[in-house]
Design a protein around this motif. Structure first.
Motif, PDB file in Angstrom:
ATOM      1  N   ILE A 192       0.812  -1.216   0.000  1.00 48.53           N
ATOM      2  CA  ILE A 192       0.000   0.000   0.000  1.00 48.53           C
ATOM      3  C   ILE A 192       0.846   1.266   0.000  1.00 48.53           C
ATOM      4  CG2 ILE A 192      -0.238   0.121   2.525  1.00 48.53           C
ATOM      5  CD1 ILE A 192      -3.163   1.008   2.025  1.00 48.53           C
ATOM      6  N   PHE A 193       2.054   1.197   0.569  1.00 52.27           N
ATOM      7  CA  PHE A 193       2.922   2.361   0.602  1.00 52.27           C
ATOM      8  C   PHE A 193       3.732   2.520  -0.687  1.00 52.27           C
ATOM      9  CE2 PHE A 193       2.187   1.372   5.079  1.00 52.27           C
ATOM     10  CZ  PHE A 193       1.803   2.610   5.553  1.00 52.27           C
ATOM     11  N   GLU A 194       3.600   1.590  -1.601  1.00 55.05           N
ATOM     12  CA  GLU A 194       4.323   1.646  -2.871  1.00 55.05           C
ATOM     13  C   GLU A 194       3.383   1.867  -4.056  1.00 55.05           C
ATOM     14  OE1 GLU A 194       7.545   1.736  -2.939  1.00 55.05           O
ATOM     15  OE2 GLU A 194       7.704   1.388  -0.779  1.00 55.05           O
ATOM     16  N   ARG A 195       2.121   2.124  -3.774  1.00 53.97           N
ATOM     17  CA  ARG A 195       1.145   2.172  -4.870  1.00 53.97           C
ATOM     18  C   ARG A 195       1.249   3.440  -5.710  1.00 53.97           C
ATOM     19  NH1 ARG A 195      -4.190  -0.943  -2.323  1.00 53.97           N
ATOM     20  NH2 ARG A 195      -3.118  -2.964  -2.194  1.00 53.97           N
ATOM     21  N   GLU A 196       1.720   4.528  -5.124  1.00 59.27           N
ATOM     22  CA  GLU A 196       1.937   5.729  -5.928  1.00 59.27           C
ATOM     23  C   GLU A 196       3.165   5.569  -6.832  1.00 59.27           C
ATOM     24  OE1 GLU A 196       1.029  10.108  -4.724  1.00 59.27           O
ATOM     25  OE2 GLU A 196       3.136   9.746  -4.213  1.00 59.27           O
ATOM     26  N   PRO A 197       4.323   5.145  -6.311  1.00 55.52           N
ATOM     27  CA  PRO A 197       5.467   4.903  -7.204  1.00 55.52           C
ATOM     28  C   PRO A 197       5.156   3.887  -8.306  1.00 55.52           C
ATOM     29  CG  PRO A 197       6.204   4.993  -4.935  1.00 55.52           C
ATOM     30  CD  PRO A 197       4.707   4.997  -4.883  1.00 55.52           C
ATOM     31  N   ALA A 198       4.396   2.838  -7.954  1.00 60.20           N
ATOM     32  CA  ALA A 198       4.044   1.835  -8.961  1.00 60.20           C
ATOM     33  C   ALA A 198       3.155   2.442 -10.041  1.00 60.20           C
ATOM     34  CB  ALA A 198       3.337   0.653  -8.302  1.00 60.20           C
ATOM     35  N   PHE A 199       2.250   3.331  -9.656  1.00 61.44           N
ATOM     36  CA  PHE A 199       1.380   3.989 -10.626  1.00 61.44           C
ATOM     37  C   PHE A 199       2.192   4.811 -11.612  1.00 61.44           C
ATOM     38  CE2 PHE A 199      -1.288   7.325 -12.282  1.00 61.44           C
ATOM     39  CZ  PHE A 199      -2.518   6.719 -12.479  1.00 61.44           C
ATOM     40  N   ILE A 200       3.191   5.507 -11.107  1.00 59.59           N
ATOM     41  CA  ILE A 200       4.028   6.326 -11.988  1.00 59.59           C
ATOM     42  C   ILE A 200       4.687   5.460 -13.053  1.00 59.59           C
ATOM     43  CG2 ILE A 200       6.103   7.759 -12.085  1.00 59.59           C
ATOM     44  CD1 ILE A 200       5.360   8.722  -9.224  1.00 59.59           C
ATOM     45  N   GLN A 201       5.243   4.335 -12.646  1.00 63.85           N
ATOM     46  CA  GLN A 201       5.962   3.475 -13.581  1.00 63.85           C
ATOM     47  C   GLN A 201       5.021   2.748 -14.535  1.00 63.85           C
ATOM     48  OE1 GLN A 201       9.256   3.496 -13.877  1.00 63.85           O
ATOM     49  NE2 GLN A 201       9.397   4.954 -12.177  1.00 63.85           N
ATOM     50  N   GLU A 202       3.929   2.224 -14.007  1.00 63.01           N
ATOM     51  CA  GLU A 202       3.066   1.338 -14.793  1.00 63.01           C
ATOM     52  C   GLU A 202       2.039   2.081 -15.645  1.00 63.01           C
ATOM     53  OE1 GLU A 202       1.235  -1.513 -12.214  1.00 63.01           O
ATOM     54  OE2 GLU A 202       3.122  -2.046 -11.230  1.00 63.01           O
ATOM     55  N   ILE A 203       1.567   3.226 -15.158  1.00 65.76           N
ATOM     56  CA  ILE A 203       0.445   3.893 -15.829  1.00 65.76           C
ATOM     57  C   ILE A 203       0.800   5.300 -16.292  1.00 65.76           C
ATOM     58  CG2 ILE A 203      -1.937   4.705 -15.558  1.00 65.76           C
ATOM     59  CD1 ILE A 203      -2.339   2.410 -13.558  1.00 65.76           C
ATOM     60  N   LEU A 204       1.390   6.104 -15.407  1.00 56.82           N
ATOM     61  CA  LEU A 204       1.565   7.515 -15.738  1.00 56.82           C
ATOM     62  C   LEU A 204       2.602   7.732 -16.836  1.00 56.82           C
ATOM     63  CD1 LEU A 204       0.687  10.361 -15.207  1.00 56.82           C
ATOM     64  CD2 LEU A 204       2.364  10.500 -13.348  1.00 56.82           C
ATOM     65  N   LYS A 205       3.742   7.096 -16.735  1.00 55.85           N
ATOM     66  CA  LYS A 205       4.770   7.319 -17.749  1.00 55.85           C
ATOM     67  C   LYS A 205       4.299   6.921 -19.153  1.00 55.85           C
ATOM     68  CE  LYS A 205       8.922   7.276 -14.872  1.00 55.85           C
ATOM     69  NZ  LYS A 205      10.243   6.647 -14.614  1.00 55.85           N
ATOM     70  N   PRO A 206       3.660   5.760 -19.327  1.00 58.33           N
ATOM     71  CA  PRO A 206       3.121   5.454 -20.658  1.00 58.33           C
ATOM     72  C   PRO A 206       2.039   6.440 -21.095  1.00 58.33           C
ATOM     73  CG  PRO A 206       3.298   3.461 -19.341  1.00 58.33           C
ATOM     74  CD  PRO A 206       3.557   4.609 -18.416  1.00 58.33           C
ATOM     75  N   LEU A 207       1.247   6.914 -20.145  1.00 61.03           N
ATOM     76  CA  LEU A 207       0.193   7.877 -20.462  1.00 61.03           C
ATOM     77  C   LEU A 207       0.783   9.189 -20.965  1.00 61.03           C
ATOM     78  CD1 LEU A 207      -2.921   8.308 -20.288  1.00 61.03           C
ATOM     79  CD2 LEU A 207      -2.524   9.263 -18.012  1.00 61.03           C
ATOM     80  N   VAL A 208       1.809   9.672 -20.289  1.00 64.15           N
ATOM     81  CA  VAL A 208       2.474  10.912 -20.696  1.00 64.15           C
ATOM     82  C   VAL A 208       3.101  10.752 -22.074  1.00 64.15           C
ATOM     83  CG1 VAL A 208       4.392  12.457 -20.152  1.00 64.15           C
ATOM     84  CG2 VAL A 208       2.851  11.699 -18.339  1.00 64.15           C
ATOM     85  N   LYS A 209       3.669   9.596 -22.347  1.00 67.24           N
ATOM     86  CA  LYS A 209       4.272   9.333 -23.655  1.00 67.24           C
ATOM     87  C   LYS A 209       3.215   9.318 -24.753  1.00 67.24           C
ATOM     88  CE  LYS A 209       7.097   5.966 -26.177  1.00 67.24           C
ATOM     89  NZ  LYS A 209       7.801   4.661 -26.101  1.00 67.24           N
TER      90      LYS A 209
END
Length: 283
Positions: free
Chosen positions: A215-232
């Motif tokens: 639960i304490f890693e869910r924001e960093p995981a979101f950045i790697q798995e979802i946000l970075k591809p979304l920004v690209k």
């Protein structure tokens, strides 16, 4: 230094470079008395629970706040505000209208604000719920839609024409009233294309929901798995990571993300860490 103090220390003491990308915001759940700004005051002080070690009652204009812990702004805006619904809205607005000029109202009501019609109806409810002594011209509700797997490009364009500012992306099951949220962001790509085309904003609750992720890693995981591809995939889409709470999020926004990506810090989200829950037994 705890993560909360570390994040806020960076926010205050490096504000010339950090504030354009990361903003401190309040919330209706964080009582306005914790901000020493008064009614229409130009001074916003960061108080004891955040940085300065000074309580609101002891801060006097022009003194009492240590160097680097005072931010002077013309009038605060709250870009993460929960106005609730029904009779609760009027109670919240008693405080909000005295503290803020603009509030971006979160759409995770029950049922959620998924269409332009619902957003306009909610805005009318907000305006109808304002205190009798409040000048409507001095308080501006900013509305967003609740993004779902079924949000259409046509709905986005309709919202744009109606003055809706953007959409809020809740991963399904991530937070309060998020069960109607997005199960897979790729299902929303046609809507996001329209959002980008209309120069609207995407506000994100940046958290994965997989039970296999701590639960304490869910924001960093979101950045790697979802946000970075979304920004690209959407290089011109305006994105705000809502209420970030990890060093990884600060570092990403400040050093890696393009200028289209911003973030907000909701101070009361940073007051506690896992020690508050686990020391002395699970609470």
């Amino acid at each position: 230094m705890s993560l909360a103090r570390s994040l806020l220390h960076r926010t205050v003491h490096q504000r010339k470079t950090l504030l354009p990308k990361i903003f401190i915001v309040s919330s209706s759940t964080f009582h306005p008395s914790s901000w020493h700004c008064g009614s229409r005051s130009p001074q916003l002080y960061i108080t004891r629970n955040m940085v300065s070690g000074t309580t609101p009652s002891t801060i006097q204009p022009g003194k009492g706040a240590p160097v680097g812990t005072r931010i002077t702004i013309p009038m605060p805006d709250d870009f993460h505000h929960h106005g609730r619904d029904g009779a609760k809205t009027a109670s919240i607005l008693e405080h909000a209208t005295q503290q803020f000029h603009r509030c971006l109202f979160m759409p995770n009501l029950q049922p959620p604000v998924t269409t332009t019609e619902k957003a306009l109806a909610y805005k009318k409810h907000i305006m109808d719920s304002m205190p009798a002594n409040c000048d409507p011209s001095k308080f501006v509700p900013v509305m967003v839609l609740y993004l779902t797997d079924h949000t259409t490009p046509e709905e986005i364009k309709k919202a744009h024409e109606a003055g809706i500012a953007g959409v809020k992306f809740y991963p399904a099951g991530a937070t309060t009233n998020s069960e109607h949220g997005v199960s897979n962001i790729r299902k929303c790509y046609s809507a996001l294309e329209a959002l980008q085309e209309c120069n609207m904003m995407l506000c994100i609750h940046s958290e994965v929901t997989s039970p296999s992720i701590d639960i304490f890693e869910r924001e960093p995981a979101f950045i790697q798995e979802i946000l970075k591809p979304l920004v690209k995939d959407f290089p011109k889409l305006k994105i705000t990571m809502e209420h970030i709470s990890t060093k990884e999020a600060v570092d990403y926004v400040m050093t890696e993300a393009p200028d289209t990506v911003k973030a907000s810090i909701t101070c009361h989200h940073l007051l506690y860490n896992r020690n508050h829950m686990l020391v002395g037994g699970i609470r």
